[in-house]
Motif scaffolding. Structure first.
Motif, PDB file in Angstrom:
ATOM      1  N   THR A 144       0.831  -1.206   0.000  1.00  0.00           N
ATOM      2  CA  THR A 144       0.000   0.000   0.000  1.00  0.00           C
ATOM      3  C   THR A 144       0.865   1.256   0.000  1.00  0.00           C
ATOM      4  O   THR A 144       1.799   1.381   0.792  1.00  0.00           O
ATOM      5  CB  THR A 144      -0.919   0.000   1.238  1.00  0.00           C
ATOM      6  N   ARG A 145       0.535   2.193  -0.897  1.00  0.00           N
ATOM      7  CA  ARG A 145       1.263   3.458  -0.971  1.00  0.00           C
ATOM      8  C   ARG A 145       0.445   4.636  -0.438  1.00  0.00           C
ATOM      9  O   ARG A 145       0.999   5.683  -0.117  1.00  0.00           O
ATOM     10  CB  ARG A 145       1.680   3.734  -2.419  1.00  0.00           C
ATOM     11  N   THR A 146      -0.869   4.454  -0.366  1.00  0.00           N
ATOM     12  CA  THR A 146      -1.702   5.502   0.218  1.00  0.00           C
ATOM     13  C   THR A 146      -1.276   5.715   1.671  1.00  0.00           C
ATOM     14  O   THR A 146      -1.051   4.758   2.413  1.00  0.00           O
ATOM     15  CB  THR A 146      -3.186   5.110   0.159  1.00  0.00           C
ATOM     16  N   THR A 147      -1.155   6.970   2.064  1.00  0.00           N
ATOM     17  CA  THR A 147      -0.704   7.283   3.422  1.00  0.00           C
ATOM     18  C   THR A 147      -1.768   8.072   4.177  1.00  0.00           C
ATOM     19  O   THR A 147      -2.625   8.732   3.577  1.00  0.00           O
ATOM     20  CB  THR A 147       0.596   8.124   3.399  1.00  0.00           C
ATOM     21  N   ALA A 148      -1.707   7.987   5.491  1.00  0.00           N
ATOM     22  CA  ALA A 148      -2.569   8.784   6.361  1.00  0.00           C
ATOM     23  C   ALA A 148      -1.753   9.183   7.583  1.00  0.00           C
ATOM     24  O   ALA A 148      -1.163   8.330   8.246  1.00  0.00           O
ATOM     25  CB  ALA A 148      -3.811   8.001   6.764  1.00  0.00           C
ATOM     26  N   ARG A 149      -1.716  10.469   7.861  1.00  0.00           N
ATOM     27  CA  ARG A 149      -0.967  10.955   9.023  1.00  0.00           C
ATOM     28  C   ARG A 149      -1.905  11.769   9.910  1.00  0.00           C
ATOM     29  O   ARG A 149      -2.853  12.397   9.425  1.00  0.00           O
ATOM     30  CB  ARG A 149       0.211  11.827   8.578  1.00  0.00           C
ATOM     31  N   VAL A 156      -4.986  12.802   7.679  1.00  0.00           N
ATOM     32  CA  VAL A 156      -4.765  13.462   6.388  1.00  0.00           C
ATOM     33  C   VAL A 156      -4.339  12.376   5.408  1.00  0.00           C
ATOM     34  O   VAL A 156      -3.248  11.795   5.539  1.00  0.00           O
ATOM     35  CB  VAL A 156      -3.688  14.557   6.488  1.00  0.00           C
ATOM     36  N   ILE A 157      -5.189  12.101   4.440  1.00  0.00           N
ATOM     37  CA  ILE A 157      -5.014  10.951   3.542  1.00  0.00           C
ATOM     38  C   ILE A 157      -4.558  11.428   2.168  1.00  0.00           C
ATOM     39  O   ILE A 157      -5.123  12.365   1.601  1.00  0.00           O
ATOM     40  CB  ILE A 157      -6.325  10.152   3.418  1.00  0.00           C
ATOM     41  N   ASP A 158      -3.547  10.730   1.623  1.00  0.00           N
ATOM     42  CA  ASP A 158      -3.058  11.005   0.272  1.00  0.00           C
ATOM     43  C   ASP A 158      -2.797   9.684  -0.439  1.00  0.00           C
ATOM     44  O   ASP A 158      -2.135   8.796   0.125  1.00  0.00           O
ATOM     45  CB  ASP A 158      -1.758  11.816   0.314  1.00  0.00           C
ATOM     46  N   GLY A 159      -3.312   9.547  -1.651  1.00  0.00           N
ATOM     47  CA  GLY A 159      -3.071   8.328  -2.409  1.00  0.00           C
ATOM     48  C   GLY A 159      -4.160   8.068  -3.427  1.00  0.00           C
ATOM     49  O   GLY A 159      -5.107   8.855  -3.575  1.00  0.00           O
ATOM     50  N   THR A 160      -4.045   6.946  -4.122  1.00  0.00           N
ATOM     51  CA  THR A 160      -4.975   6.577  -5.181  1.00  0.00           C
ATOM     52  C   THR A 160      -5.382   5.115  -5.023  1.00  0.00           C
ATOM     53  O   THR A 160      -4.547   4.261  -4.720  1.00  0.00           O
ATOM     54  CB  THR A 160      -4.329   6.777  -6.569  1.00  0.00           C
ATOM     55  N   LYS A 161      -6.654   4.844  -5.224  1.00  0.00           N
ATOM     56  CA  LYS A 161      -7.189   3.483  -5.223  1.00  0.00           C
ATOM     57  C   LYS A 161      -7.808   3.203  -6.599  1.00  0.00           C
ATOM     58  O   LYS A 161      -8.334   4.109  -7.250  1.00  0.00           O
ATOM     59  CB  LYS A 161      -8.249   3.307  -4.134  1.00  0.00           C
ATOM     60  N   SER A 162      -7.750   1.950  -7.023  1.00  0.00           N
ATOM     61  CA  SER A 162      -8.275   1.610  -8.347  1.00  0.00           C
ATOM     62  C   SER A 162      -9.223   0.426  -8.284  1.00  0.00           C
ATOM     63  O   SER A 162      -9.158  -0.389  -7.363  1.00  0.00           O
ATOM     64  CB  SER A 162      -7.119   1.300  -9.311  1.00  0.00           C
ATOM     65  N   PHE A 163     -10.105   0.355  -9.285  1.00  0.00           N
ATOM     66  CA  PHE A 163     -11.059  -0.753  -9.446  1.00  0.00           C
ATOM     67  C   PHE A 163     -12.002  -0.895  -8.249  1.00  0.00           C
ATOM     68  O   PHE A 163     -12.296  -2.010  -7.815  1.00  0.00           O
ATOM     69  CB  PHE A 163     -10.325  -2.087  -9.674  1.00  0.00           C
ATOM     70  N   ILE A 164     -12.499   0.209  -7.719  1.00  0.00           N
ATOM     71  CA  ILE A 164     -13.312   0.166  -6.501  1.00  0.00           C
ATOM     72  C   ILE A 164     -14.800   0.128  -6.850  1.00  0.00           C
ATOM     73  O   ILE A 164     -15.343   1.064  -7.437  1.00  0.00           O
ATOM     74  CB  ILE A 164     -12.999   1.368  -5.583  1.00  0.00           C
ATOM     75  N   THR A 165     -15.459  -0.961  -6.471  1.00  0.00           N
ATOM     76  CA  THR A 165     -16.871  -1.186  -6.786  1.00  0.00           C
ATOM     77  C   THR A 165     -17.772  -0.382  -5.857  1.00  0.00           C
ATOM     78  O   THR A 165     -17.503  -0.247  -4.664  1.00  0.00           O
ATOM     79  CB  THR A 165     -17.197  -2.685  -6.657  1.00  0.00           C
ATOM     80  N   ASN A 166     -18.862   0.147  -6.423  1.00  0.00           N
ATOM     81  CA  ASN A 166     -19.889   0.912  -5.689  1.00  0.00           C
ATOM     82  C   ASN A 166     -19.371   2.241  -5.148  1.00  0.00           C
ATOM     83  O   ASN A 166     -19.987   2.825  -4.251  1.00  0.00           O
ATOM     84  CB  ASN A 166     -20.453   0.105  -4.506  1.00  0.00           C
ATOM     85  N   VAL A 223      -9.183   9.151  -5.758  1.00  0.00           N
ATOM     86  CA  VAL A 223      -7.980   9.922  -5.483  1.00  0.00           C
ATOM     87  C   VAL A 223      -8.171  10.706  -4.191  1.00  0.00           C
ATOM     88  O   VAL A 223      -9.215  11.356  -3.986  1.00  0.00           O
ATOM     89  CB  VAL A 223      -7.659  10.896  -6.639  1.00  0.00           C
ATOM     90  N   PHE A 224      -7.172  10.640  -3.312  1.00  0.00           N
ATOM     91  CA  PHE A 224      -7.190  11.370  -2.041  1.00  0.00           C
ATOM     92  C   PHE A 224      -6.016  12.342  -2.037  1.00  0.00           C
ATOM     93  O   PHE A 224      -4.854  11.932  -2.150  1.00  0.00           O
ATOM     94  CB  PHE A 224      -7.087  10.399  -0.868  1.00  0.00           C
ATOM     95  N   GLN A 225      -6.324  13.622  -1.919  1.00  0.00           N
ATOM     96  CA  GLN A 225      -5.298  14.664  -1.864  1.00  0.00           C
ATOM     97  C   GLN A 225      -5.586  15.574  -0.678  1.00  0.00           C
ATOM     98  O   GLN A 225      -6.564  16.321  -0.691  1.00  0.00           O
ATOM     99  CB  GLN A 225      -5.284  15.484  -3.164  1.00  0.00           C
ATOM    100  N   ASP A 226      -4.764  15.457   0.356  1.00  0.00           N
ATOM    101  CA  ASP A 226      -4.971  16.248   1.556  1.00  0.00           C
ATOM    102  C   ASP A 226      -6.406  16.097   2.067  1.00  0.00           C
ATOM    103  O   ASP A 226      -7.058  17.061   2.469  1.00  0.00           O
ATOM    104  CB  ASP A 226      -4.648  17.723   1.284  1.00  0.00           C
ATOM    105  N   CYS A 227      -6.882  14.868   2.022  1.00  0.00           N
ATOM    106  CA  CYS A 227      -8.261  14.554   2.459  1.00  0.00           C
ATOM    107  C   CYS A 227      -8.256  14.354   3.973  1.00  0.00           C
ATOM    108  O   CYS A 227      -7.529  13.508   4.499  1.00  0.00           O
ATOM    109  CB  CYS A 227      -8.750  13.294   1.751  1.00  0.00           C
TER     110      CYS A 227
END
Length: 391
Positions: A144-149, A156-166, A223-227
């Motif tokens: 996993t490369r998505t991070t949360a601090r 604070v979440i940053d990263g990308t997820k793919s092929f996510i259903t619903n 996509v999560f950018q400074d979420c």
């Protein structure tokens, strides 16, 4: 009291048989006649999902206190099998909504999280998604490369997820994402799971993928950018996210196996009907041994795969170890679905290549079953490890 299902599945409890028959009728009368149009347009079937919600299908394995039906995971699997006999887009919407969207909250969430989210998810008024897979990760979910601090009481979440259903429907309420929240003493990533409500600033839902199959289901990139979400949106223990989603995936493999059996059985259903109607060389093609043997093999595959997921579900509900059985069920069932879809297309000949026929959809939908929620190669790896072979 037990009864025997018309699919050759053997004895079921009276409650399970009643559910199976109810969903079978719904799939036949409400889904099958209209789903082809949704499929061709790539449209999400909101009205069908709403009906499924009113039937209580999204709440099948959850307690009544959260708006569920008080059933078990096997009940969900029976519903998935019957839905997939008609269409897999509808079936995967239910499977992902329950086992990936709601189940992590039920299994690992706080009382407050359960009370806030489960009633809407159980009613089908809202859908949840599970953000696990990443563009560069694939089967290596641990990478996993998505991070949360943590900053001032917020993740604070940053990263990308793919092929996510619903994840991008009008009724999607949340996505639960895995993210690296630190490092363990040995240097390995600490992976946690965090709940992100739809519409949170910094959370962007991409356009729908153009897919080979499952065209009436919703699948997107996230996509999560400074979420930023509150610290209390952590689901389960910090650093236990990896272990948690492995449990969710083990259960989900039984559900996908049931869905695969439904597709495999649907291929038998359609081939039997067509073999009785289609004439060639002066008689119905069902009278030719080549067709009879092909359909017999299809039925044997579906029957065998059904027994495999029944056994995995039995062990799971009995509290016994079921990882190996879930992997076997997923492997055998997805193979059966793919083989039956290919053979059904052959039975139909040129018409099997036309999208107006259900087997055309079945063929397009079958391949992903050998990939999603753990590829066939991953299942073989899991089986080997459970047999004691070295990792």
């Amino acid at each position: 009291m037990t009864s025997t299902s018309s699919t050759g599945s053997g004895p079921l409890s009276a409650e399970h048989e009643e559910l199976r028959r109810t969903v079978e009728a719904f799939a036949r009368d409400e889904v099958a006649p209209v789903i082809g149009d949704y499929y061709e347009k790539g449209a999400f079937p909101y009205d069908i999902v709403a009906k499924m919600g009113r039937m209580g299908l999204f709440g099948l394995p959850f307690p009544e206190e959260y708006g569920g039906m008080g059933g078990d995971y096997f009940a969900l699997c029976l519903a998935l099998e019957e839905l997939a006999r008609a269409d897999s887009s509808v079936a995967i919407t239910l499977e992902a909504g329950v086992s990936l969207g709601a189940m992590p909250i039920f299994r690992f969430g706080t009382d407050k999280q359960r009370e806030e989210w489960l009633p809407r998810l159980c009613s089908g008024e809202a859908l949840g998604a599970f953000g696990l897979t990443e563009p560069g990760g694939g089967s290596d979910a641990g990478a996993t490369r998505t991070t949360a601090r943590l900053e001032e009481g917020r993740w604070v979440i940053d990263g990308t997820k793919s092929f996510i259903t619903n994840s991008g429907t009008d009724i999607t309420a949340l996505v639960t994402v895995t993210a690296v929240t630190g490092r363990k003493p040995d240097g390995r990533p600490e992976i946690s799971t965090i709940l992100v409500p739809s519409g949170t600033p910094g959370f962007t839902v991409g356009q729908k993928y153009s897919k080979v199959g499952w065209s009436a289901s919703d699948t997107r990139e996230l996509v999560f950018q400074d979420c930023r979400v509150p610290e209390e949106n952590l689901v389960g223990e910090r650093g236990r996210g990896y272990a948690q989603f492995l449990r969710i995936l083990d259960e989900g493999r039984i559900a996908i196996a049931a869905l695969s059996v439904g597709l495999a059985q649907g291929c038998v259903d359609e081939s039997l009907r067509y073999a009785g109607e289609r004439e060639a060389f002066g008689s119905a093609i069902g009278g030719y041994q080549a067709i009879q043997f092909k359909i017999a093999d299809m039925e044997a595959r579906a029957h065998t795969a059904r027994l495999a997921y029944y056994e995995a579900a039995r062990k799971m509900l009995a509290g016994e170890p079921f990882k190996k059985e879930a992997a076997i069920a997923k492997l055998v069932s997805s193979n059966a679905a793919m083989d039956n879809a290919r053979d059904a297309t052959q039975v139909f000949g040129g018409y099997g290549f036309m999208n107006e026929y259900a087997v055309g959809r079945f063929y397009r939908d079958a391949k992903i079953l050998e990939v999603g929620e753990g590829t066939s190669e991953v299942q073989r790896m899991l089986i080997a490890r459970e047999l004691g072979l070295p990792a």
